[in-house]
Motif scaffolding. Structure first.
Motif, PDB file in Angstrom:
ATOM      1  N   ASP A  36       0.825  -1.211   0.000  1.00  0.00           N
ATOM      2  CA  ASP A  36       0.000   0.000   0.000  1.00  0.00           C
ATOM      3  C   ASP A  36       0.861   1.263   0.000  1.00  0.00           C
ATOM      4  OD1 ASP A  36      -2.236  -1.634   0.019  1.00  0.00           O
ATOM      5  OD2 ASP A  36      -2.607  -1.404   2.174  1.00  0.00           O
ATOM      6  N   GLU A  39       2.427   1.617  -3.474  1.00  0.00           N
ATOM      7  CA  GLU A  39       1.445   2.061  -4.470  1.00  0.00           C
ATOM      8  C   GLU A  39       1.171   3.550  -4.320  1.00  0.00           C
ATOM      9  OE1 GLU A  39      -1.859  -0.593  -3.836  1.00  0.00           O
ATOM     10  OE2 GLU A  39      -1.192  -1.937  -5.428  1.00  0.00           O
ATOM     11  N   ALA A  40       1.058   4.020  -3.074  1.00  0.00           N
ATOM     12  CA  ALA A  40       0.834   5.446  -2.842  1.00  0.00           C
ATOM     13  C   ALA A  40       2.034   6.255  -3.339  1.00  0.00           C
ATOM     14  CB  ALA A  40       0.579   5.700  -1.356  1.00  0.00           C
ATOM     15  N   CYS A  42       4.140   5.384  -5.693  1.00  0.00           N
ATOM     16  CA  CYS A  42       4.137   5.310  -7.163  1.00  0.00           C
ATOM     17  C   CYS A  42       3.142   6.323  -7.747  1.00  0.00           C
ATOM     18  CB  CYS A  42       3.753   3.906  -7.601  1.00  0.00           C
ATOM     19  SG  CYS A  42       4.997   3.104  -8.578  1.00  0.00           S
ATOM     20  N   SER A  43       1.975   6.377  -7.160  1.00  0.00           N
ATOM     21  CA  SER A  43       0.961   7.323  -7.634  1.00  0.00           C
ATOM     22  C   SER A  43       1.437   8.759  -7.460  1.00  0.00           C
ATOM     23  CB  SER A  43      -0.348   7.125  -6.874  1.00  0.00           C
ATOM     24  OG  SER A  43      -0.896   5.866  -7.155  1.00  0.00           O
ATOM     25  N   ALA A  44       2.050   9.049  -6.324  1.00  0.00           N
ATOM     26  CA  ALA A  44       2.555  10.397  -6.076  1.00  0.00           C
ATOM     27  C   ALA A  44       3.656  10.751  -7.077  1.00  0.00           C
ATOM     28  CB  ALA A  44       3.073  10.514  -4.646  1.00  0.00           C
ATOM     29  N   ALA A  46       4.048   9.488 -10.092  1.00  0.00           N
ATOM     30  CA  ALA A  46       3.428   9.642 -11.417  1.00  0.00           C
ATOM     31  C   ALA A  46       2.771  11.024 -11.529  1.00  0.00           C
ATOM     32  CB  ALA A  46       2.405   8.541 -11.657  1.00  0.00           C
ATOM     33  N   ARG A  47       2.080  11.444 -10.468  1.00  0.00           N
ATOM     34  CA  ARG A  47       1.471  12.791 -10.485  1.00  0.00           C
ATOM     35  C   ARG A  47       2.542  13.866 -10.582  1.00  0.00           C
ATOM     36  NH1 ARG A  47      -1.793  10.506  -6.606  1.00  0.00           N
ATOM     37  NH2 ARG A  47      -0.575  11.440  -4.926  1.00  0.00           N
ATOM     38  N   LYS A  50       3.916  14.010 -14.100  1.00  0.00           N
ATOM     39  CA  LYS A  50       2.906  14.616 -14.979  1.00  0.00           C
ATOM     40  C   LYS A  50       2.874  16.127 -14.783  1.00  0.00           C
ATOM     41  CE  LYS A  50      -2.025  14.522 -15.977  1.00  0.00           C
ATOM     42  NZ  LYS A  50      -3.328  13.981 -15.586  1.00  0.00           N
TER      43      LYS A  50
END
Length: 69
Positions: A36, A39-40, A42-44, A46-47, A50
């Motif tokens: 978890d 994943e958090a 990784c998402s951060a 990626a944002r 971007k």
């Protein structure tokens, strides 16, 4: 082997299996927490990437491809 000894052996085996199941459950719980977190992260990331690309495109429109590409 007398019946009483067999029952004791079975009880010992069951107790060991219960301990092993508890240890495995704890390990799975810890691994899920780590998954978890990753994943958090990784998402951060990626944002963040971007957002950096968008900021770069806004600051430096010369780096964009010409329309005919």
């Amino acid at each position: 082997m007398p019946t009483e000894d067999r029952i004791i052996d079975i009880e010992i085996k069951v107790a060991r299996q219960e301990d092993m199941v508890d240890a495995l459950n704890q390990m799975v719980y810890q691994q899920q927490k780590k998954i978890d977190e990753l994943e958090a992260l990784c998402s951060a990331l990626a944002r963040h990437i971007k957002d950096m690309r968008q900021e770069d495109a806004e600051r430096n429109p010369a780096s964009e491809r010409p329309p005919h590409y």
